[in-house]
Design an enzyme around this catalytic site. Structure first.
Site, PDB file in Angstrom:
ATOM      1  N   SER A   1      -2.455  -0.016 -18.662  1.00  0.00           N
ATOM      2  CA  SER A   1      -3.711   0.169 -17.634  1.00  0.00           C
ATOM      3  C   SER A   1      -3.554   1.566 -16.941  1.00  0.00           C
ATOM      4  O   SER A   1      -4.922   2.124 -16.687  1.00  0.00           O
ATOM      5  CB  SER A   1      -3.492  -1.041 -16.753  1.00  0.00           C
ATOM      6  OG  SER A   1      -3.963  -2.307 -17.192  1.00  0.00           O
TER       7      SER A   1
ATOM      8  N   LYS B   1       7.275  -4.066 -10.039  1.00  0.00           N
ATOM      9  CA  LYS B   1       7.032  -3.980 -11.741  1.00  0.00           C
ATOM     10  C   LYS B   1       6.503  -2.385 -11.699  1.00  0.00           C
ATOM     11  O   LYS B   1       6.939  -1.661 -12.490  1.00  0.00           O
ATOM     12  CB  LYS B   1       5.825  -4.917 -12.263  1.00  0.00           C
ATOM     13  CG  LYS B   1       5.639  -4.759 -13.537  1.00  0.00           C
ATOM     14  CD  LYS B   1       4.497  -5.713 -14.184  1.00  0.00           C
ATOM     15  CE  LYS B   1       4.818  -7.248 -13.669  1.00  0.00           C
ATOM     16  NZ  LYS B   1       4.156  -8.167 -14.198  1.00  0.00           N
TER      17      LYS B   1
ATOM     18  N   LYS C   1      -2.984  -8.706  -6.807  1.00  0.00           N
ATOM     19  CA  LYS C   1      -3.281  -9.697  -7.819  1.00  0.00           C
ATOM     20  C   LYS C   1      -4.448 -10.418  -7.294  1.00  0.00           C
ATOM     21  O   LYS C   1      -4.688 -10.497  -6.413  1.00  0.00           O
ATOM     22  CB  LYS C   1      -2.010 -10.640  -7.757  1.00  0.00           C
ATOM     23  CG  LYS C   1      -2.023 -11.521  -9.205  1.00  0.00           C
ATOM     24  CD  LYS C   1      -1.532 -10.572 -10.484  1.00  0.00           C
ATOM     25  CE  LYS C   1      -1.707 -11.374 -11.651  1.00  0.00           C
ATOM     26  NZ  LYS C   1      -0.798 -10.650 -12.630  1.00  0.00           N
TER      27      LYS C   1
ATOM     28  N   LYS D   1      -2.890  -2.625  -7.908  1.00  0.00           N
ATOM     29  CA  LYS D   1      -2.982  -2.906  -9.208  1.00  0.00           C
ATOM     30  C   LYS D   1      -2.500  -4.234  -9.565  1.00  0.00           C
ATOM     31  O   LYS D   1      -1.391  -4.688  -9.349  1.00  0.00           O
ATOM     32  CB  LYS D   1      -2.405  -1.919 -10.100  1.00  0.00           C
ATOM     33  CG  LYS D   1      -2.817  -1.833 -11.537  1.00  0.00           C
ATOM     34  CD  LYS D   1      -3.895  -1.047 -11.775  1.00  0.00           C
ATOM     35  CE  LYS D   1      -4.620  -1.289 -13.201  1.00  0.00           C
ATOM     36  NZ  LYS D   1      -5.273  -2.501 -13.402  1.00  0.00           N
TER      37      LYS D   1
ATOM     38  N   HIS E   1       0.802  -1.337   0.004  1.00  0.00           N
ATOM     39  CA  HIS E   1      -0.036   0.039  -0.066  1.00  0.00           C
ATOM     40  C   HIS E   1       0.707   1.235  -0.142  1.00  0.00           C
ATOM     41  O   HIS E   1       0.326   2.252   0.230  1.00  0.00           O
ATOM     42  CB  HIS E   1      -0.932   0.031   1.333  1.00  0.00           C
ATOM     43  CG  HIS E   1      -2.034  -1.167   1.358  1.00  0.00           C
ATOM     44  ND1 HIS E   1      -2.329  -1.832   2.420  1.00  0.00           N
ATOM     45  CD2 HIS E   1      -2.818  -1.668   0.498  1.00  0.00           C
ATOM     46  CE1 HIS E   1      -2.962  -2.742   1.955  1.00  0.00           C
ATOM     47  NE2 HIS E   1      -3.383  -2.547   0.726  1.00  0.00           N
ATOM     48  N   HIS E   2       2.155   1.020  -0.321  1.00  0.00           N
ATOM     49  CA  HIS E   2       3.012   2.297  -0.308  1.00  0.00           C
ATOM     50  C   HIS E   2       2.463   3.428  -1.275  1.00  0.00           C
ATOM     51  O   HIS E   2       2.594   4.296  -1.340  1.00  0.00           O
ATOM     52  CB  HIS E   2       4.576   1.914  -0.541  1.00  0.00           C
ATOM     53  CG  HIS E   2       4.841   1.925  -1.929  1.00  0.00           C
ATOM     54  ND1 HIS E   2       4.450   0.446  -2.552  1.00  0.00           N
ATOM     55  CD2 HIS E   2       5.319   2.464  -2.877  1.00  0.00           C
ATOM     56  CE1 HIS E   2       4.842   0.743  -3.947  1.00  0.00           C
ATOM     57  NE2 HIS E   2       5.366   1.817  -4.223  1.00  0.00           N
TER      58      HIS E   2
HETATM   59  P1  NAD Z   1      -3.372 -16.173 -22.049  1.00  0.00           P
HETATM   60  O1  NAD Z   1      -4.496 -16.939 -21.163  1.00  0.00           O
HETATM   61  O2  NAD Z   1      -4.103 -15.203 -23.071  1.00  0.00           O
HETATM   62  O3  NAD Z   1      -2.694 -17.209 -22.834  1.00  0.00           O
HETATM   63  C1  NAD Z   1      -1.707 -18.097 -22.141  1.00  0.00           C
HETATM   64  C2  NAD Z   1      -1.357 -19.108 -23.596  1.00  0.00           C
HETATM   65  O4  NAD Z   1      -0.704 -19.876 -22.949  1.00  0.00           O
HETATM   66  C3  NAD Z   1      -2.672 -19.772 -23.243  1.00  0.00           C
HETATM   67  O5  NAD Z   1      -2.992 -19.709 -25.046  1.00  0.00           O
HETATM   68  C4  NAD Z   1      -2.389 -21.330 -23.064  1.00  0.00           C
HETATM   69  O6  NAD Z   1      -3.116 -22.324 -23.974  1.00  0.00           O
HETATM   70  C5  NAD Z   1      -0.983 -21.275 -23.500  1.00  0.00           C
HETATM   71  N1  NAD Z   1      -0.007 -22.483 -22.496  1.00  0.00           N
HETATM   72  C6  NAD Z   1      -0.664 -22.833 -21.323  1.00  0.00           C
HETATM   73  N2  NAD Z   1       0.330 -23.734 -20.858  1.00  0.00           N
HETATM   74  C7  NAD Z   1       1.211 -24.011 -21.897  1.00  0.00           C
HETATM   75  C8  NAD Z   1       2.145 -24.901 -21.953  1.00  0.00           C
HETATM   76  N3  NAD Z   1       2.627 -25.643 -20.841  1.00  0.00           N
HETATM   77  N4  NAD Z   1       3.165 -24.635 -23.171  1.00  0.00           N
HETATM   78  C9  NAD Z   1       2.603 -23.932 -24.104  1.00  0.00           C
HETATM   79  N5  NAD Z   1       1.670 -23.131 -24.046  1.00  0.00           N
HETATM   80  C10 NAD Z   1       0.899 -22.989 -22.897  1.00  0.00           C
HETATM   81  O7  NAD Z   1      -2.537 -15.697 -20.794  1.00  0.00           O
HETATM   82  P2  NAD Z   1      -1.791 -14.104 -20.871  1.00  0.00           P
HETATM   83  O8  NAD Z   1      -2.558 -13.075 -20.369  1.00  0.00           O
HETATM   84  O9  NAD Z   1      -1.107 -14.172 -22.199  1.00  0.00           O
HETATM   85  O10 NAD Z   1      -0.880 -14.347 -19.752  1.00  0.00           O
HETATM   86  C11 NAD Z   1       0.591 -15.083 -20.054  1.00  0.00           C
HETATM   87  C12 NAD Z   1       1.756 -14.906 -19.051  1.00  0.00           C
HETATM   88  O11 NAD Z   1       1.919 -13.389 -18.936  1.00  0.00           O
HETATM   89  C13 NAD Z   1       1.107 -15.085 -17.646  1.00  0.00           C
HETATM   90  O12 NAD Z   1       2.219 -15.504 -16.715  1.00  0.00           O
HETATM   91  C14 NAD Z   1       0.858 -13.751 -16.993  1.00  0.00           C
HETATM   92  O13 NAD Z   1       0.533 -13.491 -15.575  1.00  0.00           O
HETATM   93  C15 NAD Z   1       1.599 -12.896 -17.845  1.00  0.00           C
HETATM   94  N6  NAD Z   1       1.127 -11.605 -17.969  1.00  0.00           N
HETATM   95  C16 NAD Z   1      -0.100 -11.279 -18.534  1.00  0.00           C
HETATM   96  C17 NAD Z   1      -0.435  -9.908 -18.821  1.00  0.00           C
HETATM   97  C18 NAD Z   1      -1.394  -9.459 -19.420  1.00  0.00           C
HETATM   98  O14 NAD Z   1      -1.477  -8.405 -19.894  1.00  0.00           O
HETATM   99  N7  NAD Z   1      -2.461 -10.498 -19.862  1.00  0.00           N
HETATM  100  C19 NAD Z   1       0.592  -8.883 -18.182  1.00  0.00           C
HETATM  101  C20 NAD Z   1       1.688  -9.137 -17.702  1.00  0.00           C
HETATM  102  C21 NAD Z   1       2.032 -10.617 -17.383  1.00  0.00           C
END
Ligand code: NAD
Length: 472
Positions: A363, A95, A107, A71, A65-66
């Site tokens: 965002s 981040k 989260k 977010k 909460h700093h």
């Molecule tokens: P998403 O659900 O849109 O996509 C994830 C994809 O990974 C899916 O298509 C899934 O089928 C695939 N997948 C799952 N297990 C797998 C495996 N073993 N091998 C290959 N592919 C696999 O999710 P996203 O939003 O793209 O998030 C992906 C990562 O990025 C997560 O770690 C998330 O925390 C991180 N992230 C997302 C955002 C965002 O804006 N969406 C922001 C920062 C970080």
């Protein structure tokens, strides 16, 4: 993937401790920065379409909460657990600090495999989860603002907004209670591809550093670089697409059901379409199938981008990885053991908590748009175009020469929302890359880029706590 014995939060703490040595903060301050401030664990019932009742397990964690609001995204996945949500919330704190977004880390997670629920059931789960957050004041434009993450997207964010607005009639800033919304519901143009674009901007900046590339035995720039991406979801798809557009070669793509490769390069959109049509990434015309999807991680390439889930590269497979650069698009794809292996081998790991900050950066832009109630570019676009037209007219008159139609279009163009969002993101990622690299260069004892990034983050959060007067 995540197994029971691996603590993701423990891994984040280990990375934090490794970096804390290079800061001046006393033990108590470091402890305060490291801990999760609030953990909300909930259970609620869902009546399924077949009439049976199921208990849903869900979380929201506010790590710090700093700065407020907190977010961080909301994840729908069968593997969700408290340790994971705490780790992801902590990463959000660091981040945001690195990319100068004035939020604390948060989260959320719901322990479901979204593929096993109907859209109606998912809507009920999302709305009930939002109601539970409202009850405990764990959501609101000034307290805690969720966003999409693994397994969620614009549709879920629209449900969250609708539930929140319905329960806060007349609250003028209600749209700022969640980001990653559809553009028609107060979303910002460019948010969908923001994380992937940020991954691209960050890695491009690293690849543009001649000294860093020389150490890795690579040429400067992203053009011609061989790239492998794991996970063709929101983050992976857009990362791959931006690299392809910049002239890199996507030689491997891995999904849940399998992985493919081609030395000539894969067309990302064509693969995406093929998967949509056939239900699988495998057997893409002109490409080869890997035996196991994890084999893709171990193939020869310049840049490996894990963009699926955490803990996919550990002490076991790390020694077999041949990439020169690993860009952590997912959160926590490497374990601390893998980090050690790469650090010894001289492989550059570009860390998650800064590289995938594009999502939270945009965002932040969306939240600002919601609070100001006006689309970016609305006030200045026409003014800029009129001004540019006037300047160009004067230049052409004075020189007696005319510019080409393409140049004219480029020079006259006033900024649209997406132009401003992209340029704000580009500036953010470039600045953050330099801050981290400068910290690393100024302290040659720092072993890797992740530790340098943590040092930058700890210093900013520490300063913020100190200036709040909590630690006189
Ligand atoms: P998403 O659900 O849109 O996509 C994830 C994809 O990974 C899916 O298509 C899934 O089928 C695939 N997948 C799952 N297990 C797998 C495996 N073993 N091998 C290959 N592919 C696999 O999710 P996203 O939003 O793209 O998030 C992906 C990562 O990025 C997560 O770690 C998330 O925390 C991180 N992230 C997302 C955002 C965002 O804006 N969406 C922001 C920062 C970080």
């Amino acid at each position: 993937m995540s197994n029971q014995h691996y603590s993701f939060f423990g891994a984040v703490e280990r990375s934090f401790d490794k970096a804390a040595k290079y800061t001046k903060w006393d033990k108590g301050v470091l402890e305060q920065i490291k801990e999760c401030n609030a953990v909300y664990q909930m259970r609620f019932p869902l009546k399924r379409d077949d009439g049976t009742v199921e208990v849903i397990e869900a979380y929201r964690v506010q790590h710090s909460h700093h700065k407020t609001p907190c977010k961080g995204g909301i994840r729908f996945a069968a593997e969700v657990n408290q340790d994971e949500v705490m780790a992801l919330a902590a990463l959000m704190t660091y981040k945001c600090a690195i990319v100068n977004v004035p939020f604390g880390g948060g989260k959320g997670g719901i322990k479901i495999n979204p593929k096993k629920y109907s859209p109606y059931e998912l809507e009920k789960i999302t709305r009930r989860y939002t109601a539970e957050l409202i009850k405990k004041n764990f959501i609101g434009p000034g307290t805690d603002v969720p966003a999409p993450d693994y397994g969620t997207g614009e549709r879920e964010m629209a449900w969250i907004l609708d539930t929140y607005s319905a329960m806060h009639p007349g609250e003028i800033d209600a749209a700022g209670c969640v980001t990653g919304k559809p553009v028609t519901q107060g979303g910002v143009r460019g948010r969908r591809e923001a994380t992937g674009l940020g991954v691209f901007f960050g890695l491009r900046e690293v690849c543009n550093m001649p000294d860093v590339m020389q150490k890795l035995g690579l040429t400067t720039g992203v053009e011609g670089k061989k790239v492998i991406v794991q996970g063709l979801g929101n983050v992976g798809y857009h990362s791959a697409k931006f690299f392809q557009d910049a002239g890199s070669k996507i030689v491997g793509l891995a999904e849940y059901e399998g992985a493919i490769w081609s030395n000539d390069g894969l067309d990302v959109d064509a693969v995406f379409e093929h998967r949509k049509k056939t239900g699988s990434i495998l057997n893409f015309p002109g490409a080869n199938n890997f035996e196991k999807n994890t084999d893709a991680l171990e193939m020869e390439c310049d840049i490996l981008i894990p963009a699926a889930l955490e803990n996919v590269i550990d002490g076991n497979n790390a020694p077999r990885i041949k990439a020169k650069i690993i860009g952590e698009a997912a959160n926590g794809p490497l374990t601390p053991e893998a980090d050690e292996v790469f650090s010894k081998k001289g492989i550059l790991v570009v860390p998650d908590m800064y590289l995938n900050a594009g999502g939270v950066t945009v965002s932040y832009f969306e939240w600002l748009k919601n609070l100001s109630h006006v689309r970016y570019g609305r006030l200045e676009k026409r003014f800029t175009e009129n001004l540019n037209a006037h300047i160009l007219g004067q230049i052409e008159e004075l020189t007696g020469k005319k510019v080409s139609d393409t140049e004219r279009e480029f020079i006259l163009h006033g900024p649209d929302e997406v132009d401003l969002v992209y340029s704000g993101l580009e500036e953010t990622m470039i600045t953050a890359t330099h801050e981290i690299m400068n910290m690393w260069k100024a302290n040659p004892d720092i072993p890797d880029m992740r530790t340098a990034a943590y040092v930058v983050a700890i210093n900013k959060v520490g300063t913020s706590y100190a200036e709040l007067g909590i630690f006189p």
